[in-house]
Scaffold this motif. Structure first.
Motif, PDB file in Angstrom:
ATOM      1  N   THR A 341       0.932  -1.247  -0.066  1.00  0.00           N
ATOM      2  CA  THR A 341       0.135   0.047   0.122  1.00  0.00           C
ATOM      3  C   THR A 341       0.888   1.422   0.091  1.00  0.00           C
ATOM      4  OG1 THR A 341      -0.213   0.276   2.399  1.00  0.00           O
ATOM      5  CG2 THR A 341      -1.706  -1.343   1.363  1.00  0.00           C
ATOM      6  N   LYS A 342       2.233   1.026  -0.055  1.00  0.00           N
ATOM      7  CA  LYS A 342       3.215   2.122   0.075  1.00  0.00           C
ATOM      8  C   LYS A 342       2.851   3.127   1.307  1.00  0.00           C
ATOM      9  CE  LYS A 342       4.042   2.407  -4.975  1.00  0.00           C
ATOM     10  NZ  LYS A 342       3.662   1.370  -5.290  1.00  0.00           N
ATOM     11  N   GLY A 343       2.587   2.328   2.263  1.00  0.00           N
ATOM     12  CA  GLY A 343       2.484   3.179   3.486  1.00  0.00           C
ATOM     13  C   GLY A 343       1.050   3.722   3.850  1.00  0.00           C
ATOM     14  N   GLU A 344      -0.160   3.512   2.931  1.00  0.00           N
ATOM     15  CA  GLU A 344      -1.289   4.163   2.960  1.00  0.00           C
ATOM     16  C   GLU A 344      -2.316   3.493   3.826  1.00  0.00           C
ATOM     17  OE1 GLU A 344      -3.175   4.458  -0.820  1.00  0.00           O
ATOM     18  OE2 GLU A 344      -1.386   5.873  -1.462  1.00  0.00           O
ATOM     19  N   VAL A 345      -2.044   2.143   4.127  1.00  0.00           N
ATOM     20  CA  VAL A 345      -2.626   1.356   4.880  1.00  0.00           C
ATOM     21  C   VAL A 345      -1.730   0.658   6.057  1.00  0.00           C
ATOM     22  CG1 VAL A 345      -4.210  -0.747   5.378  1.00  0.00           C
ATOM     23  CG2 VAL A 345      -4.439   0.951   3.366  1.00  0.00           C
ATOM     24  N   GLN A 346      -2.165   0.902   7.538  1.00  0.00           N
ATOM     25  CA  GLN A 346      -1.380   0.080   8.471  1.00  0.00           C
ATOM     26  C   GLN A 346      -1.823  -1.104   8.721  1.00  0.00           C
ATOM     27  OE1 GLN A 346      -1.352   3.560  11.334  1.00  0.00           O
ATOM     28  NE2 GLN A 346       0.881   3.845  10.992  1.00  0.00           N
ATOM     29  N   ALA A 347      -1.196  -2.075   9.173  1.00  0.00           N
ATOM     30  CA  ALA A 347      -1.606  -3.194   9.837  1.00  0.00           C
ATOM     31  C   ALA A 347      -1.657  -2.924  11.174  1.00  0.00           C
ATOM     32  CB  ALA A 347      -0.715  -4.489   9.474  1.00  0.00           C
ATOM     33  N   LEU A 348      -3.043  -3.249  11.787  1.00  0.00           N
ATOM     34  CA  LEU A 348      -3.377  -3.013  13.165  1.00  0.00           C
ATOM     35  C   LEU A 348      -3.600  -4.252  13.938  1.00  0.00           C
ATOM     36  CD1 LEU A 348      -5.883  -0.248  12.606  1.00  0.00           C
ATOM     37  CD2 LEU A 348      -3.802   0.234  13.592  1.00  0.00           C
ATOM     38  N   PHE A 349      -2.773  -4.460  15.063  1.00  0.00           N
ATOM     39  CA  PHE A 349      -3.200  -5.447  15.898  1.00  0.00           C
ATOM     40  C   PHE A 349      -3.856  -5.291  17.189  1.00  0.00           C
ATOM     41  CE2 PHE A 349       0.717  -5.840  13.294  1.00  0.00           C
ATOM     42  CZ  PHE A 349       0.194  -7.015  12.544  1.00  0.00           C
ATOM     43  N   LEU A 350      -4.227  -6.229  17.888  1.00  0.00           N
ATOM     44  CA  LEU A 350      -5.150  -6.038  19.043  1.00  0.00           C
ATOM     45  C   LEU A 350      -4.470  -6.411  20.274  1.00  0.00           C
ATOM     46  CD1 LEU A 350      -8.526  -6.894  17.331  1.00  0.00           C
ATOM     47  CD2 LEU A 350      -7.804  -4.528  17.867  1.00  0.00           C
ATOM     48  N   ARG A 351      -4.618  -5.792  21.321  1.00  0.00           N
ATOM     49  CA  ARG A 351      -3.919  -6.312  22.623  1.00  0.00           C
ATOM     50  C   ARG A 351      -4.639  -7.271  23.240  1.00  0.00           C
ATOM     51  NH1 ARG A 351      -3.830  -3.348  27.823  1.00  0.00           N
ATOM     52  NH2 ARG A 351      -5.251  -1.960  27.193  1.00  0.00           N
ATOM     53  N   HIS A 352      -5.962  -7.560  23.077  1.00  0.00           N
ATOM     54  CA  HIS A 352      -6.681  -8.549  23.470  1.00  0.00           C
ATOM     55  C   HIS A 352      -7.174  -9.409  22.667  1.00  0.00           C
ATOM     56  CE1 HIS A 352      -6.830  -5.377  26.904  1.00  0.00           C
ATOM     57  NE2 HIS A 352      -6.465  -6.762  27.482  1.00  0.00           N
ATOM     58  N   GLU A 353      -6.281  -9.687  21.308  1.00  0.00           N
ATOM     59  CA  GLU A 353      -6.961 -10.406  20.356  1.00  0.00           C
ATOM     60  C   GLU A 353      -7.330 -11.868  20.682  1.00  0.00           C
ATOM     61  OE1 GLU A 353      -6.391 -13.517  17.707  1.00  0.00           O
ATOM     62  OE2 GLU A 353      -4.923 -12.838  18.826  1.00  0.00           O
ATOM     63  N   GLY A 354      -6.866 -12.350  21.611  1.00  0.00           N
ATOM     64  CA  GLY A 354      -7.214 -13.778  22.094  1.00  0.00           C
ATOM     65  C   GLY A 354      -8.299 -13.991  22.766  1.00  0.00           C
ATOM     66  N   TYR A 355      -8.757 -12.731  23.163  1.00  0.00           N
ATOM     67  CA  TYR A 355     -10.142 -12.943  23.900  1.00  0.00           C
ATOM     68  C   TYR A 355     -11.388 -12.599  23.206  1.00  0.00           C
ATOM     69  CZ  TYR A 355      -7.246 -12.826  28.313  1.00  0.00           C
ATOM     70  OH  TYR A 355      -6.536 -13.144  29.249  1.00  0.00           O
ATOM     71  N   LEU A 356     -11.354 -12.413  21.940  1.00  0.00           N
ATOM     72  CA  LEU A 356     -12.280 -11.899  21.102  1.00  0.00           C
ATOM     73  C   LEU A 356     -13.623 -12.862  20.967  1.00  0.00           C
ATOM     74  CD1 LEU A 356     -10.704  -9.945  17.908  1.00  0.00           C
ATOM     75  CD2 LEU A 356     -11.130  -9.062  20.265  1.00  0.00           C
ATOM     76  N   GLY A 357     -13.203 -14.155  20.627  1.00  0.00           N
ATOM     77  CA  GLY A 357     -14.394 -15.092  20.773  1.00  0.00           C
ATOM     78  C   GLY A 357     -14.901 -15.194  21.856  1.00  0.00           C
ATOM     79  N   THR A 358     -14.211 -15.482  22.921  1.00  0.00           N
ATOM     80  CA  THR A 358     -15.059 -15.607  24.223  1.00  0.00           C
ATOM     81  C   THR A 358     -15.760 -14.541  24.800  1.00  0.00           C
ATOM     82  OG1 THR A 358     -14.831 -16.585  26.479  1.00  0.00           O
ATOM     83  CG2 THR A 358     -13.087 -14.830  25.750  1.00  0.00           C
ATOM     84  N   ILE A 359     -15.247 -13.190  24.405  1.00  0.00           N
ATOM     85  CA  ILE A 359     -16.054 -11.883  24.694  1.00  0.00           C
ATOM     86  C   ILE A 359     -17.462 -11.854  23.864  1.00  0.00           C
ATOM     87  CG2 ILE A 359     -16.442  -9.374  24.228  1.00  0.00           C
ATOM     88  CD1 ILE A 359     -13.108  -9.471  25.189  1.00  0.00           C
ATOM     89  N   GLY A 360     -17.154 -12.233  22.696  1.00  0.00           N
ATOM     90  CA  GLY A 360     -18.619 -12.246  21.727  1.00  0.00           C
ATOM     91  C   GLY A 360     -19.436 -13.260  22.185  1.00  0.00           C
ATOM     92  N   ALA A 361     -18.901 -14.559  22.658  1.00  0.00           N
ATOM     93  CA  ALA A 361     -19.819 -15.367  23.109  1.00  0.00           C
ATOM     94  C   ALA A 361     -20.580 -15.095  24.427  1.00  0.00           C
ATOM     95  CB  ALA A 361     -19.078 -16.978  23.397  1.00  0.00           C
ATOM     96  N   PHE A 362     -19.822 -14.297  25.245  1.00  0.00           N
ATOM     97  CA  PHE A 362     -20.453 -13.970  26.567  1.00  0.00           C
ATOM     98  C   PHE A 362     -21.724 -12.929  26.228  1.00  0.00           C
ATOM     99  CE2 PHE A 362     -21.022 -10.398  29.657  1.00  0.00           C
ATOM    100  CZ  PHE A 362     -21.198 -11.313  30.533  1.00  0.00           C
ATOM    101  N   LEU A 363     -21.395 -11.967  25.115  1.00  0.00           N
ATOM    102  CA  LEU A 363     -22.053 -11.020  24.669  1.00  0.00           C
ATOM    103  C   LEU A 363     -23.179 -11.629  24.245  1.00  0.00           C
ATOM    104  CD1 LEU A 363     -19.674  -8.435  23.032  1.00  0.00           C
ATOM    105  CD2 LEU A 363     -20.845  -8.130  25.327  1.00  0.00           C
ATOM    106  N   LYS A 364     -23.322 -12.578  23.425  1.00  0.00           N
ATOM    107  CA  LYS A 364     -24.484 -13.493  22.867  1.00  0.00           C
ATOM    108  C   LYS A 364     -25.315 -13.910  24.065  1.00  0.00           C
ATOM    109  CE  LYS A 364     -25.485 -14.658  19.061  1.00  0.00           C
ATOM    110  NZ  LYS A 364     -26.526 -14.185  17.984  1.00  0.00           N
TER     111      LYS A 364
END
Length: 776
Positions: A341-364
């Motif tokens: 992307t010649k620097g136009e887009v940044q790759a973003l990572f998440l501090r709590h990436e490992g918890y996303l599935g369980t957070i979503g399941a809890f919210l459901k």
């Protein structure tokens, strides 16, 4: 059992403790009050979520009946009461420990109303029978991708500094991004066995727009065939030591250098594994693993860029087993995205990436309670934070085999939103200095907070004289906060960007954890009582001055009042050693004009013009500051015809005045002063909670009610007072209306860095788009 709960050592320059033992009740906290469970079981890690109600002490103030008040009686009484609040718990551990963990939960689970556990992840079916047998709960399976996206939305909305850019060769590995006021739309690239690409447009609107069969499973499978290494983390460890140029054919290998007309540099990979066909040449496992990692990462990166361009999206988040916080994968993905992307887009990572599935399941499972109607905040006292991702660290050790990572989030009493007057909410950064990028400043402030710890412990005990166990709790607080400071010294990125604000907030979280909701309550009570005695005299003195003299005296009085800050050691030492130190003494300490930052002349000129419609004033300290500094200044604004909104903390922090205390003070001052009395009666003086419980101020997380008042009253002047709110935070904040930022610098090191001295004055008057900045 003890060994089970003991962590493996972290052989890294970032690690502090070679062996940390965490008792199970410190991991699965508050289980006796747990309700609603969710679980996300992957190939090697289990993530458990539950909701609990937490009972804790709060400091309440109640006004006495002033008709019966006798000389010497305090203005109000302080009582410690029990309150119940909501907390979310998320725990991550290896699948090897799942049975033991379930046994512990079963033995401590008191709430029999819970009948169902929401489950997601590929391993949910494998452990379904075990979970139902152990916990006597019915397993209700939820769609994995829906849970993942719900979890992603939740952390992006509620956790500041959740997303980061990974920069391997920078001074700071992590560059945390501010939460955008509108998190949608975004692209989520989930890299598991394969790759799934999701376009997320709203809380409930998303679609899988693409994907690839070449993902983490490909890297693992081909890597195992090439290196005979069967474990994913070990394969990444090999890759971190490899040199891909021994295996890959580069542009310069074909053309002898760069291919200028096509814009291809000589070091660019022309053919992955292109050199592996060389006869009679052996290739190391490390080099092959590195080449394979680059090949797959580049493929995923290019795919992500194409979809980002196709859907015109610039926010691209990466997650999944392939990422999992590994520095090698984050670096290769980042490189690939930057290249394509010649620097136009940044790759973003998440501090709590490992918890996303369980957070979503809890919210459901909690949809009937609509948790998204509330704001939530990360509880630093109960969260383990982001671990080091040093490339030198063995991934198997870095993954903390045998340990448990925790994330706790508290439901906030108030729904938090942006201040409507931020000129550009998406670019607003509350904090003036990022300590994770400034080693000298980081070391100084960590030392400061360590040095202040004895005083905080002493005041915490003194605030609860009738509770004999207070001293024991205070020592537990000391130990916990000291441990947090040590963690942050070695891992400054643990909770996002490290700032003076985050150090203060972590301390407040730890104090509340051990039931010290307001260590400065007695000090504030005494100072408020004393300052009230001098209010009428101060107003009378001001009334005897000419208009121009009075304007300067009001500003000088406000600055002198701001000296009385128990959070500044230079001041607290004086106040403890000299109880007679008062308002007039503070005036003498102030720097003479011209001040370090001095826009007073511009402010005076503005006062000669028409009055402001409405001023929003973010107040600071109790006692002399609020009573003899702020109220006379506010009184003058009211006399000019300007309405005033006083915004104060919702909960205690240091000796800052809280909304409940300010209500009582305003009532007493109104009884003494007709200007304040009529302004209150006519609704021209309004008191509103800020939604904050910090000595600093984040204008992107304010009480929704306050934001509504700002709009309704057409606020055209914002006043921010104090070192925490106007220097440590918001020094560079750009507002869409006029603003005053005032503070006295009560720290020698900071004053020196600003080019001033102790008790130097910052007085910034800003009219958009003009700025008067001094480099920090």
């Amino acid at each position: 059992m003890t060994e089970l709960w003991s962590s493996g050592s972290l052989d890294s320059s970032h690690s502090m403790d070679k062996s940390i033992t965490l008792p199970p009740d410190e991991i699965f906290r508050n289980l006796e009050n747990a309700k609603r469970f969710a679980i996300d079981i992957g190939g090697s890690l289990t993530k458990l979520a539950y909701y609990s109600t937490v009972q804790h002490k709060v400091a309440k103030v109640r006004s006495f009946d002033h008709t019966a008040k006798t000389e010497g009686d305090p203005l109000y009484e302080i009582s410690m009461q029990e309150e119940v609040s909501a907390r979310l718990h998320f725990i991550k551990f290896e699948n090897a420990y799942i049975e033991t963990c379930l046994d512990f939960i079963k033995d401590h689970l008191v709430n029999t109303d819970t009948k169902v556990i929401k489950a997601t992840g590929g391993g949910a079916h494998k452990f379904k029978d075990l979970i139902e047998k152990k916990l006597k709960l019915r397993v209700d399976k939820e769609d994995e991708m829906t849970c993942l996206i719900k979890g992603c939305n939740f952390v992006l909305r509620n956790i500041t500094h959740e997303a980061f850019v990974y920069a391997k060769h920078a001074d700071s590995e992590f560059r945390f991004q501010n939460t955008h006021p509108d998190i949608f739309p975004y692209l989520l690239i989930n890299i598991g066995s394969g790759v799934s690409i999701f376009k997320v447009e709203s809380e409930d609107t998303f679609e899988r727009v693409g994907g690839s069969s070449i993902g983490g499973g490909t890297f693992w499978g081909l890597g195992a065939l090439l290196t005979k290494t069967k474990k994913f983390d070990e394969l990444l460890q090999l890759a971190s030591k490899g040199q891909h140029t021994n295996v890959d054919m580069l542009v310069k290998d074909i053309y002898g250098g760069s291919y200028g007309s096509l814009g291809l540099t000589g070091d660019l990979i022309a053919s992955s594994f292109g050199k592996s066909a060389t006869p009679d040449k052996e290739f190391s496992k490390e080099d092959m693993a590195k080449s394979l990692l680059h090949m797959i990462s580049n493929d995923i990166g290019q795919l992500a860029c194409l979809y980002a361009r196709l859907h015109n999206l610039t926010r691209v988040y990466f997650g999944g087993f392939f990422i999992r916080g590994h520095p090698v994968t984050m670096h290769t993905i980042t490189y690939s995205i930057n290249f394509f992307t010649k620097g136009e887009v940044q790759a973003l990572f998440l501090r709590h990436e490992g918890y996303l599935g369980t957070i979503g399941a809890f919210l459901k499972g909690a949809e009937e309670d609509n948790p998204n109607q509330y704001s939530w905040g990360e509880n630093y006292a109960g969260s383990s934070g982001l671990m080091s991702t040093s490339p030198d660290l063995n991934p198997m050790q870095r993954a903390r085999s045998g340990t448990f990572d925790m994330l706790e989030m508290d439901r906030l009493e108030r729904q938090l939103v942006n201040l409507p007057l931020l000129q550009d909410p998406s670019s607003y950064i509350p904090d003036t200095v990022d300590l994770s990028e400034d080693a000298l400043a980081r070391e100084y402030w960590l030392y400061c907070f360590e040095e202040a710890l004895d005083g905080v412990v002493k005041r915490a005990v003194a605030s609860q004289p009738d509770l004999p166990e207070a001293a024991e709790r205070a020592e537990k607080f000391r130990h916990k906060y000291q441990h947090k400071l040590q963690t942050l010294r070695h891992q400054p990125f643990a909770y996002g960007s490290l700032t003076v604000r985050s150090l203060l907030d972590t301390r407040e979280h730890c104090l509340n954890e051990f039931n010290f909701p307001d260590p400065y309550s007695k000090i504030k009570q005494g100072e408020n009582d004393m300052a009230l005695k001098y209010f009428q005299k101060a107003v009378k003195s001001l009334g005897e001055l000419s208009w121009e003299q009075r304007q300067f005296a009001l500003v000088r009085g406000l600055l002198a009042g701001n000296v009385f800050d128990w959070g500044a050691k230079a001041v607290s030492d004086v106040l403890e050693s000299d109880p007679e130190f008062g308002f007039e003494h503070a005036k003498l300490q102030l720097e003479e004009r011209p001040w370090l930052v001095d826009a007073y002349d511009q402010w005076l000129e503005r006062l000669k013009g028409p009055p402001h419609k409405c001023a929003l004033f973010f107040v600071d300290n109790s006692g002399i500051d609020i009573i003899l500094g702020v109220f006379p200044f506010v009184r003058e604004l009211l006399c000019r015809g300007t309405e005033v909104v006083l915004a104060s903390n919702s909960s205690p922090a240091l000796n800052d005045v809280t909304n409940s205390e300010l209500q009582i003070l305003t009532e007493r001052i109104a009884a003494m002063d007709l200007v304040i009395q009529s302004a209150v009666k006519e609704d021209r003086l309004t008191l509103v909670q800020s939604g904050s419980s910090s000595p600093c101020l984040d204008l992107s997380r304010l009480d929704k009610v306050l934001a509504g008042v700002v709009r309704e009253r057409h606020v055209d002047l914002v006043i921010i007072e104090g070192m925490g709110r106007a220097i440590h935070t918001n020094y560079y904040a750009i507002l869409s209306c006029e603003s005053l930022k005032m503070a006295v610098i009560k720290n020698s090191w900071l004053a020196d860095r600003l080019g001033g001295k102790l008790f130097s004055v910052v007085f910034k008057y800003e009219v958009p788009p003009a700025e008067y900045n001094i480099a920090l």
